[in-house]
Scaffold this motif. Structure first.
Motif, short mmCIF file in Angstrom:
data_model
loop_
_atom_site.label_atom_id
_atom_site.label_comp_id
_atom_site.label_asym_id
_atom_site.label_seq_id
_atom_site.Cartn_x
_atom_site.Cartn_y
_atom_site.Cartn_z
N GLN A 151 30.31 -1.04 -42.12
CA GLN A 151 30.30 0.34 -41.66
C GLN A 151 31.74 0.83 -41.54
N LEU A 152 31.95 2.11 -41.85
CA LEU A 152 33.27 2.72 -41.73
C LEU A 152 33.14 4.05 -41.00
N HIS A 153 34.03 4.29 -40.04
CA HIS A 153 34.07 5.55 -39.31
C HIS A 153 35.54 5.98 -39.21
N VAL A 154 35.88 7.13 -39.80
CA VAL A 154 37.24 7.65 -39.76
C VAL A 154 37.20 9.05 -39.17
N LYS A 155 38.09 9.31 -38.21
CA LYS A 155 38.15 10.61 -37.56
C LYS A 155 39.57 11.17 -37.62
N LEU A 156 39.67 12.46 -37.91
CA LEU A 156 40.93 13.18 -37.78
C LEU A 156 40.94 13.83 -36.41
N LEU A 157 41.93 13.49 -35.59
CA LEU A 157 41.94 13.88 -34.19
C LEU A 157 43.07 14.86 -33.89
N GLY A 158 42.85 15.66 -32.83
CA GLY A 158 43.87 16.58 -32.36
C GLY A 158 44.90 15.88 -31.49
N ALA A 159 45.79 16.67 -30.91
CA ALA A 159 46.89 16.11 -30.13
C ALA A 159 46.43 15.35 -28.89
N ASP A 160 45.23 15.68 -28.38
CA ASP A 160 44.73 14.99 -27.19
C ASP A 160 44.02 13.68 -27.53
N LYS A 161 43.93 13.33 -28.80
CA LYS A 161 43.30 12.10 -29.29
C LYS A 161 41.80 12.05 -29.04
N SER A 162 41.21 13.12 -28.54
CA SER A 162 39.77 13.13 -28.29
C SER A 162 39.04 14.22 -29.07
N TYR A 199 46.38 12.85 -35.34
CA TYR A 199 46.10 11.42 -35.38
C TYR A 199 44.94 11.14 -36.32
N ILE A 200 44.90 9.91 -36.82
CA ILE A 200 43.77 9.42 -37.62
C ILE A 200 43.26 8.14 -36.98
N HIS A 201 41.99 8.13 -36.64
CA HIS A 201 41.37 6.93 -36.07
C HIS A 201 40.53 6.25 -37.15
N PHE A 202 40.87 5.00 -37.45
CA PHE A 202 40.21 4.23 -38.51
C PHE A 202 39.46 3.06 -37.87
N LEU A 203 38.17 2.96 -38.11
CA LEU A 203 37.36 1.86 -37.56
C LEU A 203 36.40 1.38 -38.63
N HIS A 204 36.39 0.08 -38.85
CA HIS A 204 35.33 -0.48 -39.70
C HIS A 204 34.73 -1.71 -39.02
N ARG A 205 33.46 -1.99 -39.40
CA ARG A 205 32.70 -3.09 -38.81
C ARG A 205 32.16 -3.97 -39.93
N LEU A 206 32.28 -5.28 -39.75
CA LEU A 206 31.80 -6.26 -40.72
C LEU A 206 30.77 -7.16 -40.04
N LYS A 207 29.68 -7.44 -40.75
CA LYS A 207 28.62 -8.25 -40.13
C LYS A 207 28.85 -9.73 -40.44
N ASN A 208 28.66 -10.56 -39.41
CA ASN A 208 28.79 -12.01 -39.51
C ASN A 208 27.46 -12.67 -39.15
N GLN A 209 27.35 -13.94 -39.51
CA GLN A 209 26.11 -14.67 -39.23
C GLN A 209 26.43 -16.08 -38.76
#
Length: 234
Positions: A151-162, A199-209
């Motif tokens: 899964q990938l989630h990328v957000k472009l954020l304002g100066a308040d980071k929220s 700001y740019i917030h970059f998050l990805h998730r990888l599944k393990n077993q």
């Protein structure tokens, strides 16, 4: 070089002629920061892998391990904030009365970091008025562990980071072909996203077993966030 020469060098290299800039902008610092065309993520390949080489095969221990299941990948994750979410056992497909000796236990391994665009050499007028393209790219292993392994989630954020000004999410469903074992590319280009991005917030998730004494994980490499030069025709 003089301030005027540094400014001209930036303009010539990145097509910044006539674009807005604050009075007294330190063009030498801008040039040395190289905000355009380079990867703004820190430590983009913490597992030490390259997309130019096929993912390595599963690593099975010669002697079975003992103790609790393993859910944490090994690697140098400096620059990233990491988290492991262990998922509940999935027993939905098991017929009633069937005795199960072992079930695979899945987990999500998340990695995230935030890019400060001004700290990387960009300035507010450029971001607000020109809105240069922001290119996201990532590569993950087609591991066949599960229908959903990335899964990938990328957000472009304002100066308040929220404040979220623009965002993009990817949650692919895998074909799970037994003969396929390669890198899969994920990419997206942000353009015309509006003013206020800092700001740019970059998050990805990888599944393990984890199952019995074995641990299998989904590898990734080559994560990148790149701001394209203003000129795109060269």
């Amino acid at each position: 070089m003089s301030a005027a020469e540094w400014k001209k060098k930036c303009q010539d290299d990145w097509g910044l002629q006539g674009l807005p800039a604050p009075e007294g902008l330190d063009w030498k610092c801008v040039y040395e920061a190289k905000p355009f065309g380079r990867n703004l993520l820190k430590n983009p390949s913490p597992l030490g892998l390259s997309k130019d080489n096929a993912p390595p095969g599963p690593e099975l221990p010669e002697v079975p391990m003992h103790g609790p299941p393993i859910f944490q990948l090994e690697g140098d994750f400096s620059g990233w904030t990491t988290n492991t979410e262990v998922l509940d056992f999935d027993t939905s497909g098991i017929p009633e009365g069937v005795v199960v000796c072992a079930l695979p236990e899945f987990s999500w391994f998340s990695l995230e970091q935030t890019v400060d665009l001004k700290a990387e050499g960009l300035w507010e007028e450029l971001l607000d008025d020109c809105q240069p393209e922001i290119v996201i790219q990532d590569w993950y292993e087609e591991s066949q562990l599960h229908d959903s392994i990335y899964q990938l989630h990328v957000k472009l954020l304002g100066a308040d980071k929220s404040t979220v000004i623009a965002e993009h999410s990817v949650n692919p469903i895998e074909a799970r072909r037994a003969d396929s074992h390669t890198w899969k590319e994920v990419s997206h280009v942000f353009s015309g996203y509006g003013s206020g991005v800092r700001y740019i917030h970059f998050l990805h998730r990888l599944k393990n077993q984890s199952i019995k004494s074995y641990f299998f994980y989904t590898r990734f490499t080559g994560s990148s966030v790149t701001v394209k030069p203003i000129k795109t025709g060269s």
